[in-house]
Design a protein around this motif. Structure first.
Motif, mmCIF file in Angstrom:
data_model
loop_
_atom_site.group_PDB
_atom_site.id
_atom_site.type_symbol
_atom_site.label_atom_id
_atom_site.label_comp_id
_atom_site.label_asym_id
_atom_site.label_seq_id
_atom_site.Cartn_x
_atom_site.Cartn_y
_atom_site.Cartn_z
ATOM 1 N N ASP A 76 0.829 -1.211 0.000
ATOM 2 C CA ASP A 76 0.000 0.000 0.000
ATOM 3 C C ASP A 76 0.862 1.259 0.000
ATOM 4 O O ASP A 76 0.542 2.252 -0.668
ATOM 5 C CB ASP A 76 -0.923 0.000 1.218
ATOM 6 C CG ASP A 76 -1.990 -1.081 1.147
ATOM 7 O OD1 ASP A 76 -2.190 -1.660 0.064
ATOM 8 O OD2 ASP A 76 -2.621 -1.353 2.182
ATOM 9 N N TYR A 77 1.954 1.218 0.744
ATOM 10 C CA TYR A 77 2.877 2.355 0.786
ATOM 11 C C TYR A 77 3.509 2.588 -0.586
ATOM 12 O O TYR A 77 3.645 3.737 -1.037
ATOM 13 C CB TYR A 77 3.946 2.091 1.841
ATOM 14 C CG TYR A 77 5.080 3.092 1.868
ATOM 15 C CD1 TYR A 77 4.969 4.286 2.568
ATOM 16 C CD2 TYR A 77 6.278 2.831 1.206
ATOM 17 C CE1 TYR A 77 6.010 5.209 2.603
ATOM 18 C CE2 TYR A 77 7.321 3.733 1.237
ATOM 19 C CZ TYR A 77 7.186 4.913 1.940
ATOM 20 O OH TYR A 77 8.233 5.815 1.965
ATOM 21 N N GLN A 78 3.890 1.507 -1.271
ATOM 22 C CA GLN A 78 4.428 1.650 -2.622
ATOM 23 C C GLN A 78 3.411 2.314 -3.550
ATOM 24 O O GLN A 78 3.770 3.136 -4.397
ATOM 25 C CB GLN A 78 4.824 0.283 -3.188
ATOM 26 C CG GLN A 78 6.153 -0.220 -2.671
ATOM 27 C CD GLN A 78 6.551 -1.542 -3.301
ATOM 28 O OE1 GLN A 78 5.710 -2.419 -3.493
ATOM 29 N NE2 GLN A 78 7.822 -1.696 -3.618
ATOM 30 N N GLY A 79 2.136 1.952 -3.376
ATOM 31 C CA GLY A 79 1.103 2.581 -4.171
ATOM 32 C C GLY A 79 1.026 4.078 -3.939
ATOM 33 O O GLY A 79 0.890 4.866 -4.891
ATOM 34 N N VAL A 80 1.142 4.478 -2.683
ATOM 35 C CA VAL A 80 1.124 5.905 -2.363
ATOM 36 C C VAL A 80 2.316 6.610 -2.995
ATOM 37 O O VAL A 80 2.179 7.678 -3.610
ATOM 38 C CB VAL A 80 1.124 6.119 -0.832
ATOM 39 C CG1 VAL A 80 1.307 7.603 -0.499
ATOM 40 C CG2 VAL A 80 -0.168 5.611 -0.218
ATOM 41 N N MET A 81 3.504 6.024 -2.872
ATOM 42 C CA MET A 81 4.689 6.675 -3.436
ATOM 43 C C MET A 81 4.574 6.818 -4.953
ATOM 44 O O MET A 81 5.031 7.813 -5.527
ATOM 45 C CB MET A 81 5.954 5.862 -3.083
ATOM 46 C CG MET A 81 6.319 5.900 -1.605
ATOM 47 S SD MET A 81 6.576 7.571 -0.946
ATOM 48 C CE MET A 81 5.111 7.750 0.089
ATOM 49 N N SER A 82 3.927 5.861 -5.608
ATOM 50 C CA SER A 82 3.755 5.944 -7.059
ATOM 51 C C SER A 82 2.772 7.041 -7.446
ATOM 52 O O SER A 82 2.762 7.496 -8.599
ATOM 53 C CB SER A 82 3.274 4.608 -7.617
ATOM 54 O OG SER A 82 1.913 4.353 -7.254
ATOM 55 N N ALA A 83 1.934 7.461 -6.483
ATOM 56 C CA ALA A 83 0.921 8.479 -6.763
ATOM 57 C C ALA A 83 1.388 9.885 -6.409
ATOM 58 O O ALA A 83 0.629 10.838 -6.553
ATOM 59 C CB ALA A 83 -0.359 8.151 -5.994
ATOM 60 N N LEU A 84 2.639 10.024 -5.948
ATOM 61 C CA LEU A 84 3.160 11.334 -5.566
ATOM 62 C C LEU A 84 4.091 11.872 -6.650
ATOM 63 O O LEU A 84 4.745 11.110 -7.358
ATOM 64 C CB LEU A 84 3.925 11.234 -4.238
ATOM 65 C CG LEU A 84 3.155 10.671 -3.036
ATOM 66 C CD1 LEU A 84 4.039 10.706 -1.789
ATOM 67 C CD2 LEU A 84 1.848 11.414 -2.798
ATOM 68 N N GLN A 85 4.139 13.178 -6.762
ATOM 69 C CA GLN A 85 5.030 13.818 -7.736
ATOM 70 C C GLN A 85 6.202 14.467 -6.996
ATOM 71 O O GLN A 85 6.016 15.208 -6.038
ATOM 72 C CB GLN A 85 4.275 14.860 -8.563
ATOM 73 C CG GLN A 85 3.489 15.877 -7.754
ATOM 74 C CD GLN A 85 2.606 16.744 -8.627
ATOM 75 O OE1 GLN A 85 2.758 16.753 -9.844
ATOM 76 N NE2 GLN A 85 1.672 17.469 -8.018
ATOM 77 N N SER A 86 7.392 14.154 -7.440
ATOM 78 C CA SER A 86 8.592 14.713 -6.821
ATOM 79 C C SER A 86 8.901 16.079 -7.415
ATOM 80 O O SER A 86 8.359 16.461 -8.457
ATOM 81 C CB SER A 86 9.779 13.775 -7.023
ATOM 82 O OG SER A 86 10.051 13.617 -8.410
ATOM 83 N N ALA A 87 9.765 16.803 -6.742
ATOM 84 C CA ALA A 87 10.210 18.095 -7.271
ATOM 85 C C ALA A 87 11.004 17.871 -8.556
ATOM 86 O O ALA A 87 11.641 16.827 -8.726
ATOM 87 C CB ALA A 87 11.065 18.814 -6.230
ATOM 88 N N PRO A 88 10.970 18.812 -9.490
ATOM 89 C CA PRO A 88 11.721 18.655 -10.745
ATOM 90 C C PRO A 88 13.209 18.431 -10.485
ATOM 91 O O PRO A 88 13.807 19.061 -9.602
ATOM 92 C CB PRO A 88 11.483 19.971 -11.472
ATOM 93 C CG PRO A 88 10.220 20.514 -10.883
ATOM 94 C CD PRO A 88 10.223 20.080 -9.438
ATOM 95 N N ASN A 89 13.809 17.494 -11.238
ATOM 96 C CA ASN A 89 15.252 17.263 -11.158
ATOM 97 C C ASN A 89 15.728 16.785 -12.527
ATOM 98 O O ASN A 89 14.927 16.430 -13.395
ATOM 99 C CB ASN A 89 15.596 16.246 -10.064
ATOM 100 C CG ASN A 89 15.071 14.850 -10.380
ATOM 101 O OD1 ASN A 89 15.624 14.140 -11.216
ATOM 102 N ND2 ASN A 89 13.978 14.452 -9.714
#
Length: 391
Positions: A76-89
Motif C-alpha cells: 500500500d505504501y508503494q502505491g502511495v509513493m507511485s501516486a506522488l510527484q517529486s520536485a523537478p530534477n
C-alpha cells in the motif's frame, strides 16, 4: 457481570478480560490477534514476526490473520509513493533513457543500492551508464534531497515491484531478548463473571472474523454456540508479555509519507491518479490504521473449563479438530512450540489446556493507531497507558 449467551458475547468478554489482564483498559486501541501460532525461530523468524507489522489492521476488536492477508503495509505504501510527484530534477535526463531503465532494473534486482555513491560505483562498470557515472551521481545526489524522490527510489527494490522482502527493526533476536525481561501477566474469569459490554471500545464494539470452538470453525455452529452459552471459565498466565515496537526499514520514509498525509487533494499528490488521499487515508482507505506495537507472550498457560455436557460424538468431533487449535488463541501446535488438549470428565464436561514452550514467542495482540496518531508516534506513545485514543 453475566454468563455469555452466545459466541459473540463470549468473544467480547474474552477481549475485556485479556485487555485488563495485560494492563489495558477497554478504552485503549487494543486488538486480539487470532490464530496465534508460536514463533519458533529459524531462518524465517524475522519474516514471520514482521508479517504481523506488515498487516494493516481492520476496525475490529479481533484480527484474524487468515482473513486479512490482502492489505499489506509495504504494498500500500508503494502505491502511495507511485501516486506522488517529486520536485523537478535532471537525474533522468542526465543519464538518459537507456541508463535509466538499466538502473531501475538493477535496483529491483538488488544489483545496486540507492544513493549517489552506489550509483557511480555501479555505473562505472555498466555499459549503458559508464559515460554518465560521475555526472549522474551528482544529479542523483541533488535529486535525493527531495524527500518524495528519495522515498520513491528507496522503495523501488522492495516487493512487489522489486525482489527485497519487507523489513522492520529490530528483528526476532532483539525481540526475544526483550521478551525474557518483560513482566508476567495473568487473569481469571469464572463462568458467571464475564464483562461482555464492548460498546465503549475504540471500535464501538465492532468485531469480525473470529472462529468458533476450533480454528476454522464457525462461531455460529451448534457446537460453538453450545460451548459459548453452556458456561465457560478461563484461567490464563504468561511468564512474560512484551509490547514490541519496531520501525519500518529503509523502504519507508516518514517525511514523504507525512507530506502525503498532511496534503489531501493537492501536491505532492499527482492529479487524476486512481490512488488518492481519500482511497488511502479516507473512511474507506486502505491505510487508515497501523499496528504500532505487538503484544507478545512467553510461556503461556491457558485453562478453559466448559460446563456444557458433550455427547460422545461431539467429544470425538472436538478432539479430531483440536489440531486446528481451540478457542481462545487457536494455537495449532503444528510447529511444535505449543500444545492444545481437550479432555472430558465422566459427565462430558470439557477442559481445554493450551500451553506454549518457554522462549517460544506467541503474538496475542497489538495496539492499533489511526494514521494521524501513527505518524506522530512518539507524541502519542505515552497515551497508550492512559486511554486517550479515539476519544
Amino acid at each position: 457481570m453475566a454468563t455469555p449467551s452466545n459466541f459473540v458475547d463470549l468473544q467480547a468478554g474474552f477481549y475485556n478480560a485479556l485487555a485488563q489482564g495485560l494492563g489495558y483498559s477497554n478504552q485503549d486501541p487494543f486488538q486480539v490477534i487470532q490464530p496465534s501460532p508460536p514463533l519458533t525461530g529459524g531462518d524465517d523468524s524475522d519474516a514471520l514476526l514482521w508479517a504481523y507489522l506488515n498487516n494493516m489492521p481492520v476496525a475490529s476488536l479481533t484480527q484474524n490473520t487468515q482473513f486479512t492477508g490482502g492489505n499489506q503495509y509495504l504494498a500500500d505504501y508503494q502505491g502511495v509513493m507511485s501516486a506522488l510527484q517529486s520536485a523537478p530534477n535532471n537525474f533522468q535526463s542526465t543519464i538518459g533513457p537507456t541508463c535509466w531503465d538499466a538502473y531501475q532494473t538493477a535496483l529491483k534486482d538488488k544489483d545496486v543500492k540507492t544513493g549517489a555513491v552506489a550509483f557511480r560505483n555501479w555505473a562505472l562498470y555498466c555499459d549503458p551508464c559508464s559515460a554518465v557515472a560521475t555526472s549522474g551521481a551528482s544529479a542523483l545526489a541533488a535529486a535525493m534531497l527531495d524527500p518524495i524522490f528519495a522515498a520513491q527510489m528507496n522503495v523501488t527494490p522492495y516487493k512487489p515491484a522489486g525482489t527485497e522482502a519487507v523489513t522492520f527493526s529490530p528483528g526476532y533476536a532483539k525481540m526475544l531478548a526483550l521478551l525474557k525481561k518483560a513482566p508476567s501477566r495473568s487473569f481469571e474469569v469464572s463462568a458467571s463473571n464475564w464483562k461482555t459490554d464492548v460498546s465503549k471500545t475504540w471500535t464501538q464494539g465492532s468485531t469480525t472474523g473470529f472462529f468458533g470452538l476450533w480454528g476454522g470453525s464457525s462461531s455460529s455452529s451448534s457446537i460453538s454456540e453450545k460451548f459459548a452459552s453452556g458456561g465457560v471459565s478461563v484461567k490464563a498466565s504468561f511468564d512474560n508479555v512484551l509490547p514490541f515496537n519496531a520501525t519500518p526499514g529503509d523502504w519507508y520514509s516518514s517525511a514523504a509519507f507525512g507530506m502525503a498525509f498532511n496534503n489531501p487533494d493537492k501536491a505532492p499528490w499527482t492529479p487524476k491518479n486512481p490512488i488518492t488521499w481519500d482511497t488511502t487515508f479516507g473512511n474507506n482507505g486502505n491505510m487508515q490504521r497501523f499496528a504500532s506495537s505487538l503484544l507478545i507472550a512467553n510461556h503461556m498457560n491457558i485453562s478453559v473449563v466448559s460446563a456444557a455436557q458433550y455427547s460422545q460424538d461431539e467429544q470425538t468431533q472436538i478432539q479430531s479438530n483440536q489440531g486446528n487449535g481451540l478457542w481462545p488463541f487457536y494455537c495449532s501446535g503444528n510447529s511444535g512450540g505449543s500444545s492444545t488438549n481437550a479432555a472430558f470428565d465422566k459427565d462430558g464436561r470439557m477442559t481445554v489446556t493450551i500451553t506454549s514452550k518457554a522462549n517460544v514467542p506467541v503474538v496475542i495482540g497489538c495496539i492499533v493507531l489511526a494514521a494521524s496518531q501513527y505518524l506522530g508516534h512518539e507524541v502519542q506513545a505515552s497515551k497508550i497507558l492512559t486511554g486517550q485514543f479515539y476519544n
